[in-house]
Design a protein around this motif. Structure first.
Motif, mmCIF file in Angstrom:
data_model
loop_
_atom_site.group_PDB
_atom_site.id
_atom_site.type_symbol
_atom_site.label_atom_id
_atom_site.label_comp_id
_atom_site.label_asym_id
_atom_site.label_seq_id
_atom_site.Cartn_x
_atom_site.Cartn_y
_atom_site.Cartn_z
ATOM 1 N N GLN A 108 0.808 -1.214 0.000
ATOM 2 C CA GLN A 108 0.000 0.000 0.000
ATOM 3 C C GLN A 108 0.851 1.279 0.000
ATOM 4 N N PHE A 109 2.161 1.152 0.064
ATOM 5 C CA PHE A 109 3.049 2.320 0.102
ATOM 6 C C PHE A 109 2.763 3.210 -1.106
ATOM 7 N N PRO A 110 2.705 4.541 -0.916
ATOM 8 C CA PRO A 110 2.455 5.444 -2.054
ATOM 9 C C PRO A 110 3.671 5.506 -2.988
ATOM 10 N N LYS A 111 3.775 4.530 -3.842
ATOM 11 C CA LYS A 111 4.982 4.299 -4.649
ATOM 12 C C LYS A 111 5.278 5.378 -5.686
ATOM 13 N N GLN A 112 4.298 6.127 -6.127
ATOM 14 C CA GLN A 112 4.533 7.122 -7.165
ATOM 15 C C GLN A 112 4.697 8.541 -6.622
ATOM 16 N N SER A 113 4.713 8.689 -5.320
ATOM 17 C CA SER A 113 4.718 10.023 -4.717
ATOM 18 C C SER A 113 6.126 10.530 -4.411
ATOM 19 N N ASP A 114 6.275 11.852 -4.532
ATOM 20 C CA ASP A 114 7.483 12.522 -4.048
ATOM 21 C C ASP A 114 7.065 13.650 -3.095
ATOM 22 N N ASP A 115 5.879 13.494 -2.488
ATOM 23 C CA ASP A 115 5.324 14.480 -1.576
ATOM 24 C C ASP A 115 5.603 14.079 -0.126
ATOM 25 N N PHE A 116 6.379 14.893 0.574
ATOM 26 C CA PHE A 116 6.783 14.591 1.946
ATOM 27 C C PHE A 116 5.575 14.374 2.851
ATOM 28 N N ASP A 117 4.613 15.291 2.799
ATOM 29 C CA ASP A 117 3.463 15.204 3.702
ATOM 30 C C ASP A 117 2.636 13.950 3.469
ATOM 31 N N LEU A 118 2.385 13.608 2.227
ATOM 32 C CA LEU A 118 1.600 12.421 1.912
ATOM 33 C C LEU A 118 2.307 11.154 2.414
#
Length: 73
Positions: free
Chosen positions: A33-43
């Motif tokens: 479930q890790f947000p694999k496509q994100s580069d957003d620190f807060d998310l």
């Protein structure tokens, strides 16, 4: 655009290690479930705080994020 955090984190994997960032990477590899496509620190931070039982201290994420940011410079 820089690569997603998860992609960078996977370059830190090492199955025979005692380094905290490498252990984090090893465990995150199995987190479907890790947000694999994100580069957003807060998310990513919010996700880890709420869901990642394998990350016992958020300072490990902070260290990994600092290394991730430095790699993009």
């Amino acid at each position: 655009m820089r690569r997603p955090f998860f992609q960078w984190l996977m370059t830190q994997r090492n199955p025979v290690t005692s380094d905290e960032v490498e252990n984090f990477a090893n465990a995150a590899f199995y987190d479907t479930q890790f947000p694999k496509q994100s580069d957003d620190f807060d998310l990513i931070s919010r996700y880890l705080e709420e869901n990642a039982t394998y990350l016992y201290n958020m300072s490990i994420f902070d260290q990994a994020w600092s290394e991730y940011k430095a790699s993009a410079e």
